[in-house]
Design an enzyme around this catalytic site. Sequence first.
Site, short mmCIF file in Angstrom:
data_model
loop_
_atom_site.label_atom_id
_atom_site.label_comp_id
_atom_site.label_asym_id
_atom_site.label_seq_id
_atom_site.Cartn_x
_atom_site.Cartn_y
_atom_site.Cartn_z
N GLY A 1 2.70 -3.51 -3.98
CA GLY A 1 2.53 -4.24 -5.51
C GLY A 1 2.59 -2.99 -6.11
O GLY A 1 3.77 -2.69 -6.91
N TYR B 1 -2.35 -2.49 -11.76
CA TYR B 1 -3.66 -2.58 -11.73
C TYR B 1 -4.27 -1.92 -12.77
O TYR B 1 -5.04 -0.90 -12.74
CB TYR B 1 -4.31 -1.74 -10.50
CG TYR B 1 -3.62 -2.25 -9.17
CD1 TYR B 1 -4.30 -3.64 -8.58
CD2 TYR B 1 -2.61 -1.63 -8.32
CE1 TYR B 1 -3.87 -3.87 -7.30
CE2 TYR B 1 -2.23 -2.57 -7.13
CZ TYR B 1 -2.83 -3.28 -6.67
OH TYR B 1 -2.38 -4.14 -5.43
N GLU C 1 5.05 -5.91 1.66
CA GLU C 1 4.45 -6.74 0.47
C GLU C 1 3.96 -5.54 -0.42
O GLU C 1 2.70 -5.84 -0.91
CB GLU C 1 3.58 -7.96 0.90
CG GLU C 1 2.61 -7.49 1.83
CD GLU C 1 1.75 -8.68 2.26
OE1 GLU C 1 2.17 -9.80 1.91
OE2 GLU C 1 0.37 -8.43 2.54
N GLY D 1 0.73 -1.13 -0.16
CA GLY D 1 -0.02 -0.12 0.01
C GLY D 1 0.82 1.18 0.06
O GLY D 1 0.30 2.34 0.31
N CYS E 1 -18.95 2.82 -25.44
CA CYS E 1 -20.28 3.64 -25.65
C CYS E 1 -20.88 3.76 -24.36
O CYS E 1 -21.99 3.46 -23.99
CB CYS E 1 -21.37 2.60 -26.44
SG CYS E 1 -20.86 2.11 -28.11
C1 LIG Z 1 -3.19 -5.75 -2.67
C2 LIG Z 1 -2.40 -6.15 -1.32
C3 LIG Z 1 -1.15 -5.79 -1.28
C4 LIG Z 1 -0.50 -4.94 -2.31
O1 LIG Z 1 -1.04 -3.61 -2.27
P1 LIG Z 1 -0.45 -2.40 -3.33
O2 LIG Z 1 -1.40 -1.07 -2.83
O3 LIG Z 1 -0.43 -2.80 -4.62
O4 LIG Z 1 1.00 -1.92 -2.80
C5 LIG Z 1 -0.23 -6.08 -0.32
N1 LIG Z 1 -0.82 -7.08 0.59
C6 LIG Z 1 -2.25 -7.57 0.66
C7 LIG Z 1 -2.94 -8.44 1.49
C8 LIG Z 1 -3.10 -7.01 -0.64
O5 LIG Z 1 -4.13 -7.46 -0.50
#
Ligand SMILES: *Cc1c(COP(=O)(O)O)cnc(C)c1O
Length: 406
Positions: A274, A380, A272, A236, A351
Amino acid sequence: MTPPTPAVRDRARSLGAADLPAYVYDLTALREHAAQVRAALPDRVELYYAAKANPEPEILAALRPYVHGYEVSSGGELTHVRKAVPGPPLAFGGPGKTPAEITEALTTGVERFHVESRYELHMLAELATRHAPDRRIAVLPRVNLAVGDGSLDGVPLAMGGRPTPFGHDPEEADETVRLLTDGTYPHLELRGVHAHLASGLEAAEQLAVAGSVVEWATGLAARHGVPLREVVVGGGMAVDYADPERRFDWAAYGTGLARLADAHPELTLRIEPGRALTAYCGWYVTEVLDVKRSHGEEFAVVRGGTHHLRTPATKGHDQPCTVLPTDAPWPHPWPRPTASGDRVTLTGQLCTPKDLLARGVPAAGLRAGDRVAFGMAGAYAWNISHHDFLMHPRPGFHFLGAPEEA
Ligand SMILES: *Cc1c(COP(=O)(O)O)cnc(C)c1O
């Protein structure tokens, strides 16, 4: 804004109209970014990539030298990631895991389970006795903690600290720890605690959350007199689509995490992310089909749309983009549509008025046939899009640079 890298620009210009739209990823840029992120983190902090942000095999492979493992959130991701990058450890999270998914995770040797509920714990325990009787399964209960200082107030994607379907309620945590440590489940091992409380947090907010999670987890361990070896403080990390140059402050985050890790030498901390790893390495490249005026506003309709790049529709933002004017002569006998004003709204071929990619883009002189490269399309983006709506052809995919270091 997020101008394409030279390699992406060259590819965008060389593709023919029939090859557009296309996703173009710069794997060299991705590797450089991931290396910087890794270098900013203390050695003792483990980095897992949350595969759901972008699970393209080339992306997963390019990240391989810089991550300790991958976080997967479904049986599909599990199978896919194992195949694309065999070897590194996987952590299996996500709500609503099915018995079939858990069985697959057990039989393929998934290293860690982020358990979302008591029901899931019971199911995992039962399936482990049948499918993995010879080893102890590492469990990290996911907890939906309230971080007391209000640091998640107003965060758009907050999934912790308020009612959500994610993780255990903190009030249930003591009972879950008891079940995992009193011999009820001999095949399960309480390895640590997992939290992922929000998306879009800046470094200072992330550090406050990480501090709260670690403090809570060590308190829990102390209450029960049990060791905890790992604490996952989530992903996040913020990505600012309105200001692509403003990046998450990995240096400050790494410094803060080092302090936290030093205060808890018994713990392995894990993050973690993303989005903040892969958002910047992808561009959605397309061409302008038509330019027109409607009630005083100018629109350019591009090939493709939000069924390929859903990010601006889901987040309600304007996707950063760069216009690449085409010098090639207009090949048709009919007149070439050309913008007359300074600002143009870029829409796709769907559309629906929701098919908005970017509003009020400064694009004086924009003409049909010009290319547009939408940046920050590496996370995403394609994988969250509703591809089949209106049945346009799928985009092409281009991965520039070698996925692995030579
Ligand atoms: C989606 C998710 C992430 C990654 O979130 P990002 O905003 O992409 O960094 C990490 N851990 C869990 C459990 C998630 O669901």
